[in-house]
Design an enzyme around this catalytic site. Structure first.
Site, short mmCIF file in Angstrom:
data_model
loop_
_atom_site.label_atom_id
_atom_site.label_comp_id
_atom_site.label_asym_id
_atom_site.label_seq_id
_atom_site.Cartn_x
_atom_site.Cartn_y
_atom_site.Cartn_z
N GLY A 1 72.08 66.22 13.59
CA GLY A 1 72.90 67.09 12.74
C GLY A 1 73.78 66.33 11.77
N GLU B 1 66.28 61.19 21.05
CA GLU B 1 67.20 61.73 20.05
C GLU B 1 68.48 60.90 20.04
OE1 GLU B 1 66.20 66.12 19.11
OE2 GLU B 1 67.71 66.11 20.68
N HIS C 1 69.29 67.75 26.58
CA HIS C 1 69.72 67.59 25.19
C HIS C 1 71.14 67.02 25.16
CE1 HIS C 1 70.80 68.42 21.06
NE2 HIS C 1 69.50 68.53 20.82
N ASN D 1 64.08 73.31 17.66
CA ASN D 1 65.18 73.67 18.56
C ASN D 1 66.18 74.47 17.73
OD1 ASN D 1 67.37 73.86 20.24
ND2 ASN D 1 67.79 71.65 20.33
N GLU E 1 73.61 67.69 23.44
CA GLU E 1 74.68 68.70 23.37
C GLU E 1 74.97 69.28 24.76
OE1 GLU E 1 72.85 70.97 20.24
OE2 GLU E 1 73.18 69.29 18.86
N SER F 1 67.93 64.67 12.57
CA SER F 1 67.86 64.75 11.10
C SER F 1 66.45 64.51 10.57
CB SER F 1 68.86 63.78 10.46
OG SER F 1 70.19 64.15 10.82
P1 13P Z 1 68.88 68.04 13.72
O1 13P Z 1 67.42 68.05 13.34
O2 13P Z 1 69.64 69.21 13.17
O3 13P Z 1 69.52 66.72 13.46
O4 13P Z 1 68.90 68.25 15.32
C1 13P Z 1 68.10 67.48 16.11
C2 13P Z 1 68.12 68.04 17.48
O5 13P Z 1 69.13 67.99 18.15
C3 13P Z 1 66.91 68.66 18.00
O6 13P Z 1 67.01 68.92 19.36
#
Ligand code: 13P
Length: 254
Positions: free
Chosen positions: A176, A170, A98, A9, A100, A216
């Site tokens: 992140g 997730e 997601h 992603n 976000e 992560s």
């Molecule tokens: P990271 O791998 O940067 O933690 O992000 C995970 C993510 O949100 C994938 O959709």
């Protein structure tokens, strides 16, 4: 047998040329690595999708996907992109739900149920994301949150439609942050998800559903995570922006 998938992603990173270069590198590095039932998916910003789909042609285990699509078929929604448009440039997948999108764009389970329907109607496979926040985990609500995200977001589907979905767990606190869920923590939730799927759709559907872990995930921890019985691959953010790291994660299955 359910499919093992590693999906990247890219989020809102990379300009057009940077994206094309990265994807070309990834294709060259993973084309001989994607063995068995494995599939590699790269979910890019909309601007890259058409070109990436062209580059991926001829590699049947490398696909591209979008990170969002609108719930309406078409119409006066300035700035939005429809599932049909995403499909028309050769994308096979779309990330929905997601954290976000939930957090910054107010997407809730009810809206995501509509987006899922529209994506499926247009022949896209949703990678449907669920996961609890740190606050919810600390309050010991994580199982309830996961369950309500499933029930309200995707359990309206019949078994056949549900069979097209990929799920991604997730945990928001791991995205992140550099803090990965331990393999045990992730496996515990994945097993819980599969149990809920079995209760709703039966053992066969539960057994056939690919459930990815995201948060992560990196070349160092991927192998241990992917070795868990209910973890069928990863949804990779930061590490998908580096061809070497992403390829090493793909190879973690070998
Ligand atoms: P990271 O791998 O940067 O933690 O992000 C995970 C993510 O949100 C994938 O959709």
């Amino acid at each position: 047998m359910r499919k093992k998938i590693v999906a990247g992603n890219w989020k809102m990173n990379l300009d057009y040329n940077e994206g094309l270069s990265l994807f070309s590198e990834v294709i060259n590095m993973v084309k001989d690595e994607a063995t068995g039932t494995q599939e590699v998916v790269v979910c890019s910003p909309f601007i890259h999708l058409h070109s990436l789909a062209q580059l991926a042609k001829g590699y049947n285990k490398i696909s591209v996907g979008a990170q969002n699509a609108h719930q309406a078929e078409s119409g006066a929604y300035t700035g939005e992109v429809s599932a049909k448009q995403v499909k028309s440039v050769g994308a096979g997948y779309v990330i929905l739900g997601h954290s976000e999108r939930r957090q910054y764009f107010g997407e809730n389970n009810e809206l995501l149920a509509k987006k899922t329907d529209t994506a499926l109607k247009n022949g896209l496979k949703p990678i449907f994301c669920i996961g609890e926040t740190l606050q919810e985990r600390e309050a010991n609500q994580h199982f309830d949150i996961i369950k309500s995200q499933l029930v309200e977001g995707v359990f309206h589907l019949d078994a056949e439609a549900f069979g097209t979905l990929v799920l991604a767990y997730e945990p928001v606190w791991a995205i992140g942050t550099g803090v990965t869920a331990s393999a045990e923590q992730a496996q515990e939730i994945h097993a819980f998800i599969r149990k809920e799927l079995a209760a709703k759709y039966g053992e066969q559907v539960a057994d056939d559903t690919t459930i990815l872990y995201g948060g992560s995930c990196n070349p160092k921890n991927a192998a241990e995570l992917f070795a868990q019985p209910d973890i069928d691959g990863g949804l990779i953010g930061g590490a998908s922006l580096k061809s070497r790291d992403f390829t090493d994660i793909v190879k973690a299955f070998n």
